[in-house]
Design an enzyme around this catalytic site. Structure first.
Site, PDB file in Angstrom:
ATOM      1  CE1 TYR A   1      18.123  63.708 -69.611  1.00 27.00           C
ATOM      2  CE2 TYR A   1      18.353  61.717 -71.514  1.00 27.00           C
ATOM      3  CZ  TYR A   1      17.717  62.759 -71.134  1.00 27.00           C
ATOM      4  OH  TYR A   1      17.145  63.718 -72.102  1.00 27.00           O
TER       5      TYR A   1
ATOM      6  NE  ARG B   1      21.138  71.552 -75.008  1.00 31.34           N
ATOM      7  CZ  ARG B   1      20.427  70.792 -75.376  1.00 31.34           C
ATOM      8  NH1 ARG B   1      19.729  70.121 -74.275  1.00 31.34           N
ATOM      9  NH2 ARG B   1      20.583  69.966 -75.928  1.00 31.34           N
TER      10      ARG B   1
END
Ligand code: ATP
Ligand code: MG
Ligand code: MG
Ligand code: MG
Length: 339
Positions: free
Chosen positions: A245, A284
């Site tokens: 992040y 995913r």
């Protein structure tokens, strides 16, 4: 007629902030001529916020408290054509919210109770995928009670895997609570951290070398398709929270520079895993590729992957020619499809 969509974001897990930033992107992208979207932020305490507080939470990127008990608010979800539970981690991605919506009779984006719960728990995932013949690292389970009553047994179990190894809360994401343990002296701290976040902890053998990390998107219900394969590159020791992040610490390469044979295997294994876990809508699927040995190991399946404009999942589909708005529209259609 426009479809009424309830977009849930935030939630009680360590991925609260990540979920809100994904939700901002999805909110902006659902085509307004087709959808009437109402966002509802869920506070870190699990309460559903009213519209003004929700707007503020989306702006601030977090909601610490406030709102109403979910059982008081779920009736207000009635009348929506579909819910988009854009929640990551426990109490959102793990079948709990999916169970609530199933009981309420409202279609929703993504996997149902079974696929969500099994895919969220890394140990259950490994057990199901092992029985489907999918290659994975060696692993062990430990539960909190054992760690509290008989730490020596847990330490011995870890040692069976050899060092370095990974210690992870079984049910979490964004690398929250994950440690790479270099030797016995680092083990207790890693286990204390993981057990502070989950009752169940997985100990994982590390791949024989630092692996290349490949990810693939799956889209569909009972006849899913796989996206091109993407690769993550970063300098840090593993793909930890900070690397995930912090702008500029990781690069996404699509398509991954790998042979056609490896790409084909990744996509086949991803589809097999999706079906074995009874996933729906999207997932995913993450892999380790050890170039030195040619090993391809499935790491995990994320049933509600990160969903900002720059996240891997939407980027993978963009490479396949499906833009972000088209992708979220497709996900709502899949939610409404009779299975
Ligand atoms: P996500 O945010 O994708 O949901 P997560 O929190 O579920 O992630 P994992 O994907 O299991 O966590 O692990 C995070 C990272 O730790 C991996 O991307 C990889 O860099 C490293 N890692 C985890 N397990 C192993 C392993 N067994 N061998 C080598 N590296 C590993
Ligand atoms: Mg995960
Ligand atoms: Mg995840
Ligand atoms: Mg991962």
């Amino acid at each position: 007629m426009k479809k009424r969509i309830l977009l849930l974001a935030g939630g009680q897990s360590g991925e609260h902030e990540v979920s809100l930033s994904s939700a901002r992107s999805v909110l902006a992208a659902l085509p307004r001529d087709q959808f009437d979207v109402t966002p509802v932020a869920i506070s870190k305490q699990g309460r559903w916020l009213p519209p003004t507080d929700t707007r503020q939470a989306l702006e601030n990127g977090a909601a610490e408290s406030g709102g109403d008990l979910v059982l008081h608010r779920v009736a207000s979800a009635e009348g929506y054509d579909a819910v988009f539970p854009l929640l990551h981690g426990p109490m959102g991605e793990d079948g709990t919210v999916q169970g609530l919506l199933t009981l309420a009779g409202i279609p929703f984006v993504g996997s149902g109770v079974l696929g969500s719960a099994v895919s969220m728990d890394k140990v259950m995932t490994k057990q199901v995928l092992a029985s489907a013949g999918i290659p994975q690292v060696d692993w062990r389970l430990a539960v909190r009670r054992e760690w509290q009553r008989d730490a020596q047994t847990v330490r011995a179990r870890a040692a069976e895997l050899d060092f370095p190894l990974f210690v992870k809360p079984a049910n979490l994401g964004s690398s929250v609570g994950i440690s790479k343990v270099g030797g016995p002296h680092e083990l207790d701290a890693a286990l204390d951290l993981a057990f502070s976040l989950d009752r169940r902890v997985i100990l994982e053998a590390m791949t024989t070398h630092k692996p290349r990390e490949l990810e693939v998107g799956v889209l569909g219900n009972d006849a899913p398709t796989a996206s091109p394969v993407g690769e993550l590159r970063f300098a840090s020791e593993f793909y930890d929270y900070e690397t995930k992040y912090t702008e500029g610490l990781a690069e996404i390469h699509i398509p991954a520079p790998i042979s056609g044979d490896v790409a084909r295997r990744v996509r086949e294994l991803a589809l097999s895993a999706f079906l074995a876990l009874d996933c729906a809508g999207l997932a995913r699927v993450d892999f380790f590729y050890v170039e030195e040995t040619g090993e391809l190991l499935l790491n995990e399946v994320n049933t509600m992957p990160g969903f900002t404009q720059t996240s891997m999942y939407p980027k993978l589909w963009e490479a396949a020619g499906i833009g972000y708005s088209e992708l979220v529209t497709r996900l709502v259609e899949l939610a409404l499809e009779q299975r």
